[in-house]
Scaffold this motif. Structure first.
Motif, short mmCIF file in Angstrom:
data_model
loop_
_atom_site.label_atom_id
_atom_site.label_comp_id
_atom_site.label_asym_id
_atom_site.label_seq_id
_atom_site.Cartn_x
_atom_site.Cartn_y
_atom_site.Cartn_z
N ILE A 15 0.89 -1.28 -0.12
CA ILE A 15 -0.13 -0.16 -0.06
C ILE A 15 0.78 1.29 0.00
O ILE A 15 0.35 2.35 -0.45
N ALA A 16 2.14 1.18 0.19
CA ALA A 16 3.05 2.21 0.37
C ALA A 16 2.69 3.41 1.41
O ALA A 16 1.64 3.24 1.94
N MET A 17 3.51 4.37 1.42
CA MET A 17 3.25 5.43 2.14
C MET A 17 2.47 6.62 1.33
O MET A 17 2.70 6.98 0.30
N GLY A 18 1.51 7.31 2.02
CA GLY A 18 0.90 8.19 1.30
C GLY A 18 1.21 9.74 1.76
O GLY A 18 1.64 9.84 2.92
N VAL A 19 1.25 10.67 0.87
CA VAL A 19 1.63 11.93 1.08
C VAL A 19 0.31 12.71 1.76
O VAL A 19 -0.75 12.45 1.76
N ALA A 20 0.72 13.81 2.61
CA ALA A 20 -0.38 14.57 3.63
C ALA A 20 -1.13 15.30 2.53
O ALA A 20 -0.26 15.81 1.54
N GLY A 243 -3.02 7.91 9.63
CA GLY A 243 -2.52 7.55 8.16
C GLY A 243 -1.10 7.37 8.05
O GLY A 243 -0.79 7.21 6.68
N GLY A 244 -0.54 7.00 9.23
CA GLY A 244 0.97 6.61 9.05
C GLY A 244 1.76 7.68 9.23
O GLY A 244 1.46 8.95 9.14
N PRO A 245 3.11 7.40 9.07
CA PRO A 245 4.22 8.55 9.40
C PRO A 245 3.96 9.80 8.40
O PRO A 245 4.56 11.04 8.65
N THR A 246 3.28 9.58 7.17
CA THR A 246 3.32 10.66 6.00
C THR A 246 1.97 11.49 6.26
O THR A 246 1.77 12.50 5.64
N PRO A 271 -0.75 3.07 7.04
CA PRO A 271 0.08 3.87 6.21
C PRO A 271 -0.72 4.51 4.64
O PRO A 271 -0.22 3.75 3.59
N VAL A 272 -1.84 5.38 5.00
CA VAL A 272 -2.24 5.81 3.63
C VAL A 272 -2.50 7.22 3.58
O VAL A 272 -3.00 7.79 2.76
N GLY A 273 -1.63 8.05 4.55
CA GLY A 273 -1.55 9.32 4.36
C GLY A 273 -2.69 10.04 4.98
O GLY A 273 -3.56 9.52 5.52
N HIS A 274 -2.94 11.42 4.64
CA HIS A 274 -3.56 12.22 5.75
C HIS A 274 -5.20 11.98 5.28
O HIS A 274 -5.98 12.15 6.16
N ASP A 275 -5.40 11.80 3.80
CA ASP A 275 -6.76 11.73 3.28
C ASP A 275 -7.16 10.37 3.72
O ASP A 275 -8.48 10.33 3.63
N GLY A 276 -6.33 9.59 3.88
CA GLY A 276 -6.90 8.13 4.40
C GLY A 276 -7.59 7.33 2.97
O GLY A 276 -7.22 7.66 1.86
N THR A 277 -8.74 6.70 3.56
CA THR A 277 -9.48 5.97 2.67
C THR A 277 -10.59 6.73 2.71
O THR A 277 -11.97 5.87 1.99
#
Length: 332
Positions: A15-20, A243-246, A271-277
């Protein structure tokens, strides 16, 4: 809540890391959020994986809100959920796919903000465009601040509105809203509204998605008047879904978790970033976890309890999620 989704079986690497979704502290605003409010009536077809496919709804007697509820209401009264939008925006359809899914499991949801345009369903894997993206540096100092479009007072006023609708003869909600079971939830700035509203004695649980009180006061865009000292006013179980560290709110949320010691509190992160799912079909993994939490806290559902309690809880053994808990029951 016993079902699973392929998302809970993905590996963290996949799923990798998402950006904020904040760039230089300024939130992304979709054009749909600026559209004129929808006229009174249902918005979109009934949908959701729960027993009662749900609709969004615009109501003439609730001009500052968007309602989510089962299209065909069950006989028993349903718990009430209040929702604060990301950016504290006056746009109650920003998390429509997520909120219809939650409502389909037997909830009446009142979202802050008029029902403006609806965002399309996202496809793909959350965060897949941000492989290797660095975690945001906190605290950020935003270049500008606009007044919040919604408020915590507005969020809490929805309790009185729902009680009136529940008691109004001929109303679609007549007899269908249980205002003795109330959750407050929100995303980002809306999560701060939920945390502030959580001090209200009528509230039974709080869920903050990609949110947390700023580590340094004034270091973000939100105007919600809450500080770390206010966390002691929380009196219910609290869940942080991050959403993980990012996720730009990750450090703030984890700091909140570390500080809270007087009520049950969970920090669960994927770890899906700030906006998540939120914008994915059926709200993705965040909707799964959010629904399970509500089912446990507001309906005392034993299957939902197993998502969070015990060393072998469903989130505990998931390769995608990390979970920390304090003041929790020790056995499932």
């Amino acid at each position: 809540m016993a079902r699973t989704r392929a998302g809970l079986r993905r590996t963290a690497a996949a799923i990798a890391m998402g950006v904020a979704v904040l760039t230089m502290g300024v939130p992304t605003i979709a054009a749909a959020d600026k559209e004129a409010p929808a006229p009174p009536g249902p918005i979109g077809d009934p949908t959701g994986n729960g027993a009662w496919p749900a609709i969004a709804e615009s109501r003439a007697d609730a001009p500052g809100y968007t309602i989510y509820r089962p299209a065909d209401m069950p006989a028993e009264p349903l718990p009430l959920v209040l929702w604060g939008n990301g950016g504290c925006r006056d746009a109650g359809l920003t998390a429509s796919h997520f909120l219809r899914e939650i409502a389909s499991h037997g909830y009446v949801i009142v979202a802050n903000g008029a029902p403006r345009g609806e965002r399309p369903v996202k496809t793909g894997i959350p965060g897949e465009d941000a492989v290797g993206a660095p975690a945001p540096t906190l605290p950020l100092t935003p270049p500008r601040r606009e007044p919040d479009e919604t408020s915590t007072d507005q969020l809490l006023a929805a309790i009185d509105w729902a009680a009136e609708a529940n008691g109004r003869t001929g109303d679609d909600l007549e007899g269908h809203v249980d205002t003795t079971r109330i959750a407050v939830m929100g995303h980002s700035c809306g999560g701060l509204q939920a945390l502030q509203a959580g001090a209200d004695p009528r509230v039974d649980t709080v869920v903050a998605f990609a949110s947390g009180v700023y580590v340094r006061r004034g270091s973000g865009l939100s105007g919600v008047d809450i500080t770390k000292a206010d966390l002691v006013r929380l009196h219910t179980p609290v869940a942080y879904v991050l959403g993980g560290p990012t996720d730009i709110a990750y450090a703030n949320g984890m700091d909140d978790f570390d500080r809270i010691g007087h009520v049950p509190v969970m920090a669960a992160s994927i770890p899906v970033g700030h906006d998540g799912t939120l914008s994915y079909a059926a709200g993705g993994d965040w909707a799964l976890v959010g629904t399970a939490w509500l089912d446990w806290q507001l309906k005392q559902d034993e299957a939902a309890r197993h998502w969070f309690v015990g060393p072998d809880c469903r989130l505990c053994v998931s390769p995608e999620w990390t979970i920390q808990r304090k003041n929790f029951p020790e056995t499932p």
